[in-house]
Enzyme design. Structure first.
Site, short mmCIF file in Angstrom:
data_model
loop_
_atom_site.label_atom_id
_atom_site.label_comp_id
_atom_site.label_asym_id
_atom_site.label_seq_id
_atom_site.Cartn_x
_atom_site.Cartn_y
_atom_site.Cartn_z
N TYR A 15 -16.61 -14.30 -19.83
CA TYR A 15 -16.25 -15.36 -20.78
C TYR A 15 -15.36 -16.35 -20.04
CZ TYR A 15 -14.26 -17.20 -25.19
OH TYR A 15 -13.86 -17.99 -26.23
N TYR A 169 -16.44 -8.50 -33.55
CA TYR A 169 -15.44 -8.34 -32.49
C TYR A 169 -14.04 -8.66 -33.00
CZ TYR A 169 -12.71 -9.13 -28.29
OH TYR A 169 -11.71 -9.07 -27.35
N HIS A 170 -13.90 -9.85 -33.59
CA HIS A 170 -12.57 -10.30 -34.00
C HIS A 170 -12.06 -9.55 -35.23
CE1 HIS A 170 -13.99 -13.62 -31.46
NE2 HIS A 170 -12.75 -13.63 -31.07
N LYS A 551 2.64 -21.42 -37.46
CA LYS A 551 1.61 -21.43 -36.42
C LYS A 551 1.35 -22.89 -36.03
CE LYS A 551 -1.05 -18.73 -35.20
NZ LYS A 551 -1.10 -18.06 -33.88
N ASP A 555 -4.01 -22.84 -32.46
CA ASP A 555 -4.21 -21.41 -32.25
C ASP A 555 -4.36 -20.70 -33.59
OD1 ASP A 555 -4.12 -18.73 -31.42
OD2 ASP A 555 -1.93 -18.71 -31.48
N HIS A 557 -5.32 -17.44 -33.95
CA HIS A 557 -5.13 -15.99 -33.89
C HIS A 557 -3.84 -15.66 -34.63
CE1 HIS A 557 -8.04 -16.48 -30.61
NE2 HIS A 557 -8.36 -15.23 -30.85
#
Length: 686
Positions: A15, A169-170, A551, A555, A557
């Site tokens: 990646y 995945y996340h 935040k 981003d 996440h």
């Protein structure tokens, strides 16, 4: 089995993408020369969220976690001297997936490629963006329409392309259990397939072709027996649902097709050399079992908990795959787990639990309804909180973090600031300048594809108006998007036009509805921290301490921020958490309006060096010097020191895994800012 009969290895990817299209192109060509068999493109956050590099929210984010692609010129440079007709390219892109596929197709056409031969994948799973990664732009309904239109277009025009990579995945990164990971991903798949079916864009007799192009992108954690069983359960459930719900008779079209990146959540900043064996174990979970083997594998690098991996680090991860595929005898045998009563029992249990959870979500109205109600997000926040509590209590052991912490000096990290790839801060200015030149010099309707007829080839503005008109109606949006790509439209212009029609969306945070993960039992660390919170509020003459979790930037996440918010709430704080994607100005305005006693900023994208000082300056300008600013994220040592010199009260990185302890430190900083005497944890309350 002879050498000639060995199974073909999976696609091997890393990646990658950073700084600029030119720098990323050079990296791709080097990786391909080293034996990588596919490309996996990382886009920067402005590209993922539909902003141009000169937008206020893009500040500090350009080229940080991926490559900026603002227009067709960038896409041309990204794949210069890489023949796209021969390549298998995965693009990690979701909200703007249609746009990036359009740019890719037009770049391939300019190379002379037959688009029907293009092979690759666009991730294009918006549900997990609402739940875990935070690069969503539009509300669920319009987002599902974009996904549906892309799938219909590729089935009819780019038949070898995987138009969606349903991405669990996340979900695991956000705390999902194996049951949640499977059930939520399958519920997303059902929502997508139902939408394509109901759109009428693909004839019923060809619906098997749609199912055959649905792929998945999964996570593999270090519990590799459980993870391998999870993959077998995934395949069994997919086969059952596609046969029974959609009547797909061709077993080949029902095959569960997935790629994988192994777990990054479990990579540690402490003793990062241990990440190598973690990565190997996680890779085995998706390669050992032939009947559940991944079609493509990409491995993180050992130092990803420290920052952006260097080319050498990525090469190490590629070589791990190559050693397994070419030196071991793995590919010479049939499935080595077939007939195992342990494996079969575990798979059966997973299947039963997952089907029950899928049914529960269907009763709510499906995945989109479960997103909008906040159910899915609240479940993930709760699961993640429970996981963090197990780590802090020592129930879940992590070598080098909460057990076996003594270590020899690590030569790999002797100089932490050179152990990762750094992005030149001047890159952003160069990219912004290049974007300005593109806008000034794009040729509008002339000389495109050798034909200057303005009635055939619209100007930039005409292409955008056509896109908005299509968005207001019901026609497939891919053709209008392709015209925008050819007309020189930018990423921000394309997304901005759709924002005008569709609006934007702020997903539920899941914080307020998350249950208590760490109770304040008498004598526990949590009880001590709660006492400190209550005592400090009393000393300040207020009812409750107020803590803003922010935040800044792009981003998305938010897992760490959410866990801090939940634990602070449980410790007795009144928590202000407005979710992701805020400007420093918005954060400071909220801090002043809510009269908070501390501000916590969470940034994992590397934009801390620009965004945090901006927050500090704005607080000073407002006279709020008694509000300590705490920062958490993936922050190199040198940057952490710089932030402290700028006025940050405390910096926390992944090695600081004790959230309760962090909350206690925040209380200490509030007391210090208000010139209150320190409170010792051993003090007995009066």
């Amino acid at each position: 089995m002879t050498e000639r009969q060995k199974d073909r290895p999976w696609l091997m990817r890393t990646y990658a993408g950073h700084s600029t299209a030119e720098a990323s192109n050079e990296l791709y060509r080097r990786n391909l020369a080293k034996g990588q068999t596919g490309l996996s493109v990382a886009f920067d956050l402005p590209t993922q969220t539909g902003y141009d590099p000169d937008h206020v929210l893009a500040r500090g984010e350009v080229g940080r976690v991926g490559v900026p692609v603002s227009h067709l010129g960038d896409m041309r440079r990204l794949f210069q001297d890489i023949p796209l007709e021969q390549m298998n390219t995965s693009m990690t892109i979701n909200a703007t997936a249609m746009w990036l596929l359009a740019l890719y197709q037009v770049a391939a056409e300019e190379q002379g490629a037959d688009i029907a031969k293009l092979q690759g994948t666009t991730q294009n799973d918006i549900v997990k963006e609402y739940l875990s990664r935070g690069t969503h732009v539009f509300p669920p309904g319009p987002s599902l329409r974009l996904t549906t239109d892309m799938i219909a277009y590729t089935v009819n025009n780019i038949p070898k392309w995987n138009p969606i990579n349903i991405c669990s995945y996340h979900l695991q990164e956000a705390g999902a259990t194996p049951v949640q990971e499977i059930a939520y991903a399958m519920s997303t798949a059902l929502a997508v397939l139902d939408s394509v079916r109901d759109s009428g864009q693909v004839p019923e007799e060809r619906f098997g072709e749609v199912v055959a192009r649905i792929s998945f992108f999964v996570n593999a954690g270090v519990r590799f027996i459980e993870e391998m069983c999870k993959m077998r359960a995934f395949g069994r459930i997919w086969d059952k649902l596609t046969l029974e719900r959609y009547g797909i008779q061709d077993a080949k079209q029902r095959r569960f097709r997935y790629g994988v990146q192994v777990n990054s959540l479990g990579l540690t900043e402490a003793q990062p050399e241990n990440n190598v064996q973690r990565i190997v174990l996680e890779m085995l979970a998706v390669t050992l079992s032939k009947d559940a083997r991944a079609r493509a594998v990409q491995l993180p690098a050992w130092n990803e908990a420290l920052g952006l991996p260097r080319p050498w680090d990525q090469q190490w991860s590629l070589r791990i795959q190559q050693v397994l595929a070419h030196e071991s005898d793995l590919l010479e045998y049939e499935d080595i787990f077939a007939g195992s009563h342990v494996v079969e029992a575990k798979v059966d249990a997973l299947v039963d639990e997952c089907l029950a959870e899928i049914e529960r979500i269907q009763e709510m109205g499906g995945a989109m309804a479960a997103v909008e109600s906040g159910y899915l997000k609240a479940q993930l926040v709760s699961s993640h909180a429970e996981r963090r509590a197990r780590i802090e209590s020592g129930e879940d052991k992590i070598v080098g973090v909460n057990v076996f912490e003594t270590t020899e000096p690590n030569p790999l990290t002797a100089d932490l600031d050179t152990a990762i790839q750094t992005v030149d801060p001047a890159v952003e200015a160069r990219v912004v300048s290049a974007l300005g030149r593109w806008r000034a010099e794009r040729q509008e309707s002339t000389d495109r594809q050798g034909n200057g007829d303005p009635f055939v080839f619209p100007t930039t503005q005409q292409a955008l108006e056509q896109l908005k008109e299509a968005a207001r109606g019901t026609e497939n949006l891919m053709e209008a998007t392709l015209e925008c790509a050819r007309a020189g439209v930018t990423t921000g212009e394309w997304a901005g036009a759709l924002r005008e029609v569709f609006g934007e969306y702020r997903a539920p945070t899941g914080v307020s509805s998350a249950p208590v993960a760490v109770p304040a039992e008498a004598g526990s660390p949590m009880a001590e921290v709660r006492r400190k919170v209550d005592r400090t509020a009393e000393d300040l003459g207020i009812g409750k301490l107020r803590f803003l979790v922010g935040k800044p930037g792009l981003d998305g996440h938010s897992n760490g921020a959410e866990q801090i918010a939940v634990r602070a709430r449980d410790a007795g704080f009144e928590v202000v958490y407005q979710g992701i994607r805020l400007t420093p100005e918005q954060i400071v305005d909220a801090a002043l309006e809510e009269d908070v006693h501390a501000v916590g900023l969470s940034i994992l994208s590397g934009s801390h060096a620009q965004l945090v000082p901006d927050v500090l300056d704005r607080l000073r300008d407002a006279g709020a010097t008694d509000i300590p600013v705490i920062v958490g994220g993936i922050i190199p040592n040198a940057d952490g020191e710089e932030l402290r010199r700028a006025g940050v009260a405390a910096v926390f990185t992944p090695k600081d895994f004790g959230i309760t302890e962090i909350i206690g430190r925040i209380v200490d900083e509030i007391r210090k800012a208000h010139k209150l005497s320190p409170l010792e944890c051993t003090e007995v309350p009066a």
